[in-house]
Write an enzyme that holds these catalytic residues in place. Structure first.
Site, PDB file in Angstrom:
ATOM      1  N   ASP A 103       1.054  -1.000  -0.093  1.00 29.79           N
ATOM      2  CA  ASP A 103       0.427   0.148  -0.158  1.00 29.79           C
ATOM      3  C   ASP A 103       0.867   0.912  -0.008  1.00 29.79           C
ATOM      4  O   ASP A 103       1.837   1.510   0.928  1.00 29.79           O
ATOM      5  CB  ASP A 103      -0.961  -0.266   1.550  1.00 29.79           C
ATOM      6  CG  ASP A 103      -1.942   1.061   1.281  1.00 29.79           C
ATOM      7  OD1 ASP A 103      -2.051   1.417  -0.202  1.00 29.79           O
ATOM      8  OD2 ASP A 103      -2.817   0.972   2.253  1.00 29.79           O
ATOM      9  N   GLU A 148      -2.631   0.424  -4.192  1.00 30.28           N
ATOM     10  CA  GLU A 148      -2.844  -0.540  -4.163  1.00 30.28           C
ATOM     11  C   GLU A 148      -2.808  -1.980  -4.786  1.00 30.28           C
ATOM     12  O   GLU A 148      -3.304  -1.802  -5.171  1.00 30.28           O
ATOM     13  CB  GLU A 148      -3.576  -1.095  -2.330  1.00 30.28           C
ATOM     14  CG  GLU A 148      -4.532  -0.899  -2.738  1.00 30.28           C
ATOM     15  CD  GLU A 148      -5.253  -1.207  -1.736  1.00 30.28           C
ATOM     16  OE1 GLU A 148      -5.509  -2.253  -0.569  1.00 30.28           O
ATOM     17  OE2 GLU A 148      -6.542   0.117  -1.203  1.00 30.28           O
TER      18      GLU A 148
END
Length: 364
Positions: free
Chosen positions: A11, A106
């Site tokens: 992420d 992500e």
């Protein structure tokens, strides 16, 4: 005995804001919000310096500026962010082809069998984070575990610029302590419902039967049942399957006149038809989203018996949904959106070849 999977969730940290700070030295170390600096502007991403003041994504720019008077607001450049995202993706590809993008910032990686022959997923995650830092001058957080649910939870655990591993031997103890608000798929309304049932942690969720969870929450109740036990059999899916296409518009001024609302609905339908055409998406459920001036919002949906592709298909249904929405001078509309979802299955397309793009062309 099945081989234990090695899953990484990566992420990017405050991605849009971080790219802007990287590329514009005058923004570094300053509170930054990416968004439109206008009366109806909304924060897309806030830097960590801004988050210390309570600024967060989906927040009104005006509220953000009150919380942080020194906030520096930058217009988004989504084409640039996409290009940077592709650079990150190319780093992933050096380790595995099993990559599932979740969004522009992500992704999940299955590194059970990786190109580097590295035995430990944690070493791969650390190497990916190092390369993102050294090659792209950005930071990423990563979570490592044996399934997607736990890897996702782990990546949030030490943000920003962190790495966390949930080992199989410790997963049940970790989930037991986890607040249900942290469970993937448990939003604010579901959390409140769980709290009313006396469920605040994974351990308490584990005490509820699957039958009762399904009775209360529907099919997703079975997912919560599994998550509470550290179970998530979903594979990392490399092929992205679009599930909906939509658009929305925040108005420069709140509207409440029926004629004005219908005009905006018409323009939204035209925008939606254009997006459906460009994406070649075939779906049959239309959803109308309305956000009021007080930021409360409602949605209304209906499912048609044929694909929703043209203005002729969508406009009558959109008007029907709008007829179910109440608004007035004292309760005006701030935002309106439309989306088409519920894509047709392959079996349906086989039975109805005329639905396929090319056989039944889109119309403006």
């Amino acid at each position: 005995m099945m081989e234990e999977r090695k899953i990484i969730h990566v992420d990017m940290d405050a991605f849009f804001a971080a790219v802007e700070q990287r590329d514009k030295p005058e923004l570094r170390g300053k509170p930054v919000a990416v968004g439109f600096d206008g009366e109806r502007g909304v924060v897309s991403t806030a830097s960590y310096e801004a988050r210390k003041f309570g600024v967060h994504s989906a927040q009104s720019i005006q509220v953000a500026k009150r919380l942080c008077p020194q906030l520096m607001i930058v217009l988004p450049d989504f084409h640039h962010y996409k290009a940077v995202s592709e650079q990150v993706h190319r780093i992933f590809l050096d380790y595995t082809d099993l990559i599932e993008p979740v969004s522009i910032d992500e992704a999940f990686l299955d590194v059970t069998h990786n190109k580097k022959g590295m035995p430990l997923a944690v070493d791969i995650a650390e190497d990916i984070r190092r390369r993102i830092r050294e090659e792209l001058h950005l930071t990423a957080s990563a979570g490592v575990s044996y399934n997607k649910f736990l890897a996702k939870i782990a990546s949030d655990y030490r943000k920003p610029d962190g790495l966390f591993v949930i080992h199989p031997d410790k997963a049940m103890a970790f989930v037991s302590r986890l607040r249900v608000e942290k469970f993937w798929g448990v939003g604010p309304k579901t959390a409140v419902r769980m709290h009313s049932m006396g469920i605040f942690t994974g351990e308490q969720l584990r005490e509820v039967s699957k039958h009762h969870l399904i009775t209360v929450f529907g099919k997703v109740g079975a997912v919560y049942y599994d998550f509470a036990r550290g179970i998530d059999p979903r594979p990392v899916e490399t092929e992205y399957i679009r599930k909906s296409v939509g658009c929305e518009q925040t108005f420069t001024q709140d509207i409440s006149l029926k004629s004005a609302v219908l005009i905006e609905l018409y323009h939204t339908v035209l925008e939606l038809v254009g997006r459906l055409k460009r994406s070649e998406f075939i779906g049959k459920t239309l959803t109308l989203k309305v956000k009021y001036a007080d930021f409360t919002q409602i949605t209304r949906s209906l499912t048609a018996h044929k694909p929703l592709k043209t203005k002729a298909d969508i406009l009558p249904l959109a008007k029907k949904l709008l007829a179910e929405v109440e608004y007035s001078g004292s309760h005006p509309i701030r935002l309106m959106g439309l989306s088409v979802s519920n894509p047709h299955t392959e079996d349906e397309l086989v039975r109805h070849p005329e639905w396929i793009e090319g056989s039944l062309p889109f119309e403006d």
